[in-house]
Write a protein that holds these residues in place. Structure first.
Motif, PDB file in Angstrom:
ATOM      1  N   PRO A  93       8.490   8.144 -71.407  1.00 52.09           N
ATOM      2  CA  PRO A  93       7.843   7.052 -72.137  1.00 52.09           C
ATOM      3  C   PRO A  93       7.727   7.338 -73.630  1.00 52.09           C
ATOM      4  CG  PRO A  93       6.220   8.312 -70.901  1.00 52.09           C
ATOM      5  CD  PRO A  93       7.562   8.863 -70.527  1.00 52.09           C
ATOM      6  N   GLU A  94       7.530   6.268 -74.382  1.00 51.28           N
ATOM      7  CA  GLU A  94       7.440   6.359 -75.842  1.00 51.28           C
ATOM      8  C   GLU A  94       6.346   7.330 -76.289  1.00 51.28           C
ATOM      9  OE1 GLU A  94       5.795   3.335 -79.198  1.00 51.28           O
ATOM     10  OE2 GLU A  94       7.199   2.480 -77.765  1.00 51.28           O
ATOM     11  N   LYS A  95       5.201   7.320 -75.587  1.00 49.30           N
ATOM     12  CA  LYS A  95       4.072   8.164 -75.998  1.00 49.30           C
ATOM     13  C   LYS A  95       4.123   9.552 -75.368  1.00 49.30           C
ATOM     14  CE  LYS A  95       1.104   4.181 -76.833  1.00 49.30           C
ATOM     15  NZ  LYS A  95      -0.122   3.447 -76.435  1.00 49.30           N
ATOM     16  N   ARG A  96       5.181   9.845 -74.620  1.00 48.99           N
ATOM     17  CA  ARG A  96       5.459  11.146 -74.009  1.00 48.99           C
ATOM     18  C   ARG A  96       4.477  11.518 -72.911  1.00 48.99           C
ATOM     19  NH1 ARG A  96       6.674  12.453 -80.185  1.00 48.99           N
ATOM     20  NH2 ARG A  96       8.549  11.218 -80.198  1.00 48.99           N
ATOM     21  N   GLU A  97       3.179  11.226 -73.088  1.00 48.51           N
ATOM     22  CA  GLU A  97       2.176  11.370 -72.026  1.00 48.51           C
ATOM     23  C   GLU A  97       2.194  12.746 -71.358  1.00 48.51           C
ATOM     24  OE1 GLU A  97       2.605   7.980 -69.467  1.00 48.51           O
ATOM     25  OE2 GLU A  97       2.247   6.557 -71.089  1.00 48.51           O
ATOM     26  N   LEU A  98       2.100  13.770 -72.173  1.00 47.35           N
ATOM     27  CA  LEU A  98       2.020  15.140 -71.675  1.00 47.35           C
ATOM     28  C   LEU A  98       0.568  15.503 -71.377  1.00 47.35           C
ATOM     29  CD1 LEU A  98       4.387  16.747 -74.341  1.00 47.35           C
ATOM     30  CD2 LEU A  98       5.006  16.037 -72.016  1.00 47.35           C
ATOM     31  N   PHE A  99       0.392  16.583 -70.615  1.00 49.73           N
ATOM     32  CA  PHE A  99      -0.952  17.105 -70.356  1.00 49.73           C
ATOM     33  C   PHE A  99      -1.205  18.230 -71.355  1.00 49.73           C
ATOM     34  CE2 PHE A  99       0.310  15.032 -66.464  1.00 49.73           C
ATOM     35  CZ  PHE A  99      -0.837  14.341 -66.097  1.00 49.73           C
ATOM     36  N   GLY A 100      -1.925  17.902 -72.425  1.00 50.66           N
ATOM     37  CA  GLY A 100      -2.067  18.785 -73.579  1.00 50.66           C
ATOM     38  C   GLY A 100      -2.722  20.118 -73.300  1.00 50.66           C
ATOM     39  N   THR A 101      -3.654  20.183 -72.342  1.00 46.59           N
ATOM     40  CA  THR A 101      -4.355  21.436 -72.062  1.00 46.59           C
ATOM     41  C   THR A 101      -3.631  22.295 -71.033  1.00 46.59           C
ATOM     42  OG1 THR A 101      -5.726  20.343 -70.391  1.00 46.59           O
ATOM     43  CG2 THR A 101      -6.596  20.425 -72.640  1.00 46.59           C
ATOM     44  N   MET A 102      -2.548  21.780 -70.488  1.00 46.52           N
ATOM     45  CA  MET A 102      -1.753  22.555 -69.530  1.00 46.52           C
ATOM     46  C   MET A 102      -0.600  23.239 -70.247  1.00 46.52           C
ATOM     47  SD  MET A 102      -1.700  19.855 -66.335  1.00 46.52           S
ATOM     48  CE  MET A 102      -0.495  20.802 -65.429  1.00 46.52           C
ATOM     49  N   SER A 103      -0.097  24.293 -69.648  1.00 49.61           N
ATOM     50  CA  SER A 103       1.014  25.023 -70.255  1.00 49.61           C
ATOM     51  C   SER A 103       2.305  24.211 -70.196  1.00 49.61           C
ATOM     52  CB  SER A 103       1.232  26.359 -69.541  1.00 49.61           C
ATOM     53  OG  SER A 103       1.784  26.143 -68.249  1.00 49.61           O
ATOM     54  N   ILE A 104       3.256  24.618 -71.010  1.00 48.13           N
ATOM     55  CA  ILE A 104       4.572  23.991 -70.995  1.00 48.13           C
ATOM     56  C   ILE A 104       5.170  24.059 -69.598  1.00 48.13           C
ATOM     57  CG2 ILE A 104       6.963  24.363 -71.765  1.00 48.13           C
ATOM     58  CD1 ILE A 104       5.788  25.093 -74.518  1.00 48.13           C
ATOM     59  N   GLU A 105       5.100  25.229 -68.987  1.00 51.96           N
ATOM     60  CA  GLU A 105       5.725  25.390 -67.665  1.00 51.96           C
ATOM     61  C   GLU A 105       5.037  24.542 -66.609  1.00 51.96           C
ATOM     62  OE1 GLU A 105       6.891  29.186 -64.969  1.00 51.96           O
ATOM     63  OE2 GLU A 105       7.872  28.911 -66.913  1.00 51.96           O
ATOM     64  N   ASP A 106       3.714  24.441 -66.675  1.00 48.53           N
ATOM     65  CA  ASP A 106       2.998  23.602 -65.708  1.00 48.53           C
ATOM     66  C   ASP A 106       3.362  22.133 -65.883  1.00 48.53           C
ATOM     67  OD1 ASP A 106       1.794  25.723 -64.475  1.00 48.53           O
ATOM     68  OD2 ASP A 106      -0.108  25.542 -65.538  1.00 48.53           O
ATOM     69  N   ASN A 107       3.524  21.682 -67.139  1.00 52.96           N
ATOM     70  CA  ASN A 107       3.968  20.314 -67.386  1.00 52.96           C
ATOM     71  C   ASN A 107       5.344  20.078 -66.779  1.00 52.96           C
ATOM     72  OD1 ASN A 107       2.488  18.239 -69.385  1.00 52.96           O
ATOM     73  ND2 ASN A 107       1.861  20.330 -69.946  1.00 52.96           N
ATOM     74  N   LEU A 108       6.234  21.046 -66.951  1.00 56.08           N
ATOM     75  CA  LEU A 108       7.578  20.926 -66.383  1.00 56.08           C
ATOM     76  C   LEU A 108       7.528  20.856 -64.860  1.00 56.08           C
ATOM     77  CD1 LEU A 108       9.558  23.438 -68.635  1.00 56.08           C
ATOM     78  CD2 LEU A 108       9.769  20.946 -68.643  1.00 56.08           C
ATOM     79  N   MET A 109       6.730  21.711 -64.261  1.00 57.95           N
ATOM     80  CA  MET A 109       6.664  21.743 -62.799  1.00 57.95           C
ATOM     81  C   MET A 109       6.110  20.441 -62.218  1.00 57.95           C
ATOM     82  SD  MET A 109       8.125  24.482 -61.880  1.00 57.95           S
ATOM     83  CE  MET A 109       7.679  24.630 -60.153  1.00 57.95           C
ATOM     84  N   LEU A 110       5.245  19.771 -62.984  1.00 56.65           N
ATOM     85  CA  LEU A 110       4.727  18.479 -62.520  1.00 56.65           C
ATOM     86  C   LEU A 110       5.852  17.455 -62.372  1.00 56.65           C
ATOM     87  CD1 LEU A 110       1.341  17.915 -64.391  1.00 56.65           C
ATOM     88  CD2 LEU A 110       1.721  17.948 -61.927  1.00 56.65           C
ATOM     89  N   GLY A 111       6.897  17.612 -63.193  1.00 55.80           N
ATOM     90  CA  GLY A 111       8.035  16.701 -63.103  1.00 55.80           C
ATOM     91  C   GLY A 111       8.775  16.818 -61.783  1.00 55.80           C
ATOM     92  N   ALA A 112       8.603  17.949 -61.103  1.00 58.80           N
ATOM     93  CA  ALA A 112       9.282  18.184 -59.818  1.00 58.80           C
ATOM     94  C   ALA A 112       8.355  17.937 -58.635  1.00 58.80           C
ATOM     95  CB  ALA A 112       9.806  19.617 -59.774  1.00 58.80           C
ATOM     96  N   PHE A 113       7.270  17.192 -58.862  1.00 59.55           N
ATOM     97  CA  PHE A 113       6.249  17.008 -57.824  1.00 59.55           C
ATOM     98  C   PHE A 113       6.834  16.416 -56.540  1.00 59.55           C
ATOM     99  CE2 PHE A 113       2.959  14.214 -55.881  1.00 59.55           C
ATOM    100  CZ  PHE A 113       2.128  15.216 -55.415  1.00 59.55           C
ATOM    101  N   GLN A 114       7.644  15.353 -56.681  1.00 58.10           N
ATOM    102  CA  GLN A 114       8.216  14.731 -55.481  1.00 58.10           C
ATOM    103  C   GLN A 114       9.150  15.698 -54.754  1.00 58.10           C
ATOM    104  OE1 GLN A 114       7.639  12.094 -53.856  1.00 58.10           O
ATOM    105  NE2 GLN A 114       6.377  10.863 -55.226  1.00 58.10           N
TER     106      GLN A 114
END
Length: 257
Positions: A93-114
């Motif tokens: 999305p345009e606003k990227r909508e990252l989880f700012g207090t989480m680590s880079i790696e944790d944000n990446l792993m959330l992308g593989a949730f399904q």
């Protein structure tokens, strides 16, 4: 409505037929038709308020719509977000909508949730692939996402979407708010992703960069399709130059690949 039969060369991955979206009585998207073939980069360009973000949100199922979305052989009258993700559709999305207090790696792993829910054992090999594409993220993988620069945040947003192993990645204004040099870097990465087997639907206000990159492109104005054609043809079209490239052409040349 303009009816055109363009972008017919290739195997269709996404076909949008007569897609319409209304906010109350205001129609933001009107009977829009488009196609993305496997292995393509397709761009949608147009001014602010043209309906570009609305288009992506409707395809993803975030917004209710009329018409049909055919993705990877499945026709939906009103797509469901979770099903679209499972089938291989990704959205940055345009606003990227990252989880700012989480680590880079944790944000990446959330992308593989399904994929995690389906007990996919290849998640960590995908993580390595993302780190190969974005070595800067690997260097800072323990760092909080909220501490990243604008360009790094965009890289993380793209990387997170790639963790789902999408067949089609939709990017909403990836150059928004980025410095020219960072913008060029992001567009080079987008071009590289095609080599990794990812088809891309790129919504972008920077018309010159988007058209230069695109195999095929659509011009959206006031919620309606106004022009379409090969990106290389549209970037030379006098109507496009006058409407989108004339005033800011020097600035856009800096941003274009």
């Amino acid at each position: 409505m303009i009816t055109m039969l363009g972008n017919q060369e290739g195997t269709p991955l996404l076909e949008v037929n007569n897609l319409s979206v209304a906010y109350g009585k205001v129609e933001a998207l009107s009977n829009f038709n488009m196609r993305v073939n496997q292995g393509q980069i397709v761009s949608v360009v147009g001014p602010n308020g043209a309906g570009k973000t609305t288009l992506l949100s409707a395809i993803m199922g975030v917004l209710g719509s009329k018409g049909h979305v055919d993705f990877d052989g499945h026709v939906e009258q009103c797509p469901q977000v979770e099903q679209m993700v499972i089938r291989g559709l990704g959205l940055v999305p345009e606003k990227r909508e990252l989880f700012g207090t989480m680590s880079i790696e944790d944000n990446l792993m959330l992308g593989a949730f399904q994929r995690y829910r389906q007990r996919d054992k290849e998640i960590f090999s995908t993580l390595d692939e993302v780190y190969d594409i974005f070595p800067r993220l690997k260097e800072r993988r323990s760092q909080q996402a909220g501490t990243l620069s604008g360009g790094e945040r965009q890289m993380l947003a793209v990387g997170r979407a790639l963790m789902a192993k999408p067949k089609l990645l939709m990017l909403d204004e990836p150059s928004l708010g980025l410095a020219p040099l960072i913008t060029r870097e992001i567009f080079k990465v987008i071009d590289q992703l095609r080599g990794h087997g990812v088809s891309i639907l790129l919504v972008e206000q920077n018309a010159r960069a988007a058209l230069k990159l695109a195999d095929y492109a659509y011009v959206l104005e006031m919620g309606e399709l106004s022009m379409e054609g090969r990106g290389s043809d549209l970037v030379e079209d006098p109507r496009i130059i006058e409407s989108y490239l004339g005033i800011n052409s020097k600035h856009q040349d800096v941003l274009a690949i």
